[in-house]
Design a protein around this motif. Sequence first.
Motif, PDB file in Angstrom:
ATOM      1  N   GLU A 130       3.686  -0.513  -5.507  1.00 48.13           N
ATOM      2  CA  GLU A 130       3.126  -1.864  -5.462  1.00 48.13           C
ATOM      3  C   GLU A 130       3.811  -2.735  -4.419  1.00 48.13           C
ATOM      4  OE1 GLU A 130       1.845  -2.164 -10.197  1.00 48.13           O
ATOM      5  OE2 GLU A 130       3.761  -3.003  -9.504  1.00 48.13           O
ATOM      6  N   PRO A 174      -1.302  -3.767  -3.058  1.00 48.12           N
ATOM      7  CA  PRO A 174      -2.382  -4.108  -3.998  1.00 48.12           C
ATOM      8  C   PRO A 174      -3.698  -4.424  -3.298  1.00 48.12           C
ATOM      9  CG  PRO A 174      -0.342  -5.143  -4.672  1.00 48.12           C
ATOM     10  CD  PRO A 174      -0.093  -4.578  -3.314  1.00 48.12           C
ATOM     11  N   HIS A 177      -5.183  -1.265  -1.985  1.00 46.45           N
ATOM     12  CA  HIS A 177      -5.841  -0.534  -3.081  1.00 46.45           C
ATOM     13  C   HIS A 177      -7.225  -1.116  -3.334  1.00 46.45           C
ATOM     14  CE1 HIS A 177      -6.566   0.366  -7.435  1.00 46.45           C
ATOM     15  NE2 HIS A 177      -6.247   1.567  -7.000  1.00 46.45           N
ATOM     16  N   ASP A 178      -7.338  -2.433  -3.338  1.00 49.67           N
ATOM     17  CA  ASP A 178      -8.635  -3.082  -3.551  1.00 49.67           C
ATOM     18  C   ASP A 178      -9.635  -2.685  -2.464  1.00 49.67           C
ATOM     19  OD1 ASP A 178      -7.659  -4.367  -5.794  1.00 49.67           O
ATOM     20  OD2 ASP A 178      -7.280  -6.269  -4.761  1.00 49.67           O
ATOM     21  N   LEU A 185      -2.046   3.011  -7.288  1.00 48.95           N
ATOM     22  CA  LEU A 185      -0.861   2.162  -7.214  1.00 48.95           C
ATOM     23  C   LEU A 185       0.108   2.539  -8.318  1.00 48.95           C
ATOM     24  CD1 LEU A 185      -2.039  -1.528  -6.658  1.00 48.95           C
ATOM     25  CD2 LEU A 185      -0.719  -0.124  -5.066  1.00 48.95           C
TER      26      LEU A 185
END
Length: 260
Positions: A130, A174, A177-178, A185
């Motif tokens: 993360e 993060p 990842h989106d 993650l």
Amino acid sequence: MSGLLTRTDDGGIATVTLSSPQTLNALSSAMLEKLAETFGAIGSDDSIRVVILAAEGKAFSAGHDLKEMQGCRTANDKGRSALTALFDRCALLMQQIAALPQPVIAQVQGVATAAGCQLACSCDLIVASETARFGVNGINLGLFCSTPAVALSRRLAPAIAFELLATGEFLAAPRAHDLGLVNRLATPDRLQAETLALAASIAVKDPDAIRIGKAGFRAQIGLPLDQAYRVATDVMVENALLAATAQGIQAFLDRSAHRG
């Protein structure tokens, strides 16, 4: 070139770890050569089902060795030949990863920037802490990351990739990842475990089906729809004709008939 990386094998999973934290795991010519040698050995090792590419220290990789690049400028051609050779060697490594029979998972614990981001994006899957960050920051030094852009633009929407290339801004894990750049993650203390869990879930699958599937998946990306289906059809036929596939389908049918 000793000490640049390590390889450990366990249960069909090979973990290749960049181990030059003092250089932020820079992709020097020596590092690129060692990676190519290691991946070459793994590619011909039928006992290996999945590869994890990890790194020691605070950076996954900071990209090319800038001191090495600057040293190229002393040549009579001001570095054109040496820089071309360096970038060609790097491009060949990225293509080697794509062509490797086994899926490759990048385990990104820290910063992956410029050619380091290219390295992560050239892997089939990415598991990131993360706290990791991704960037193609060469523009901040006056060098647009054109070769890293090849791998990046195949994982992100073109406009988002270009924004990162043109601004030199970092992309936090993060958000990555989106946007689909990162598959999974993990908290920093769970990164290795989460990566191993993903690797293990692939390692138990039929290796020939994974090998054929990876090659076909890579081949059809970017093709026009009709050509993509022609490639995919050939791959499906090859896979369906495997003895293990025939057994797997028959076992499923037998179980279904028994339940019915």
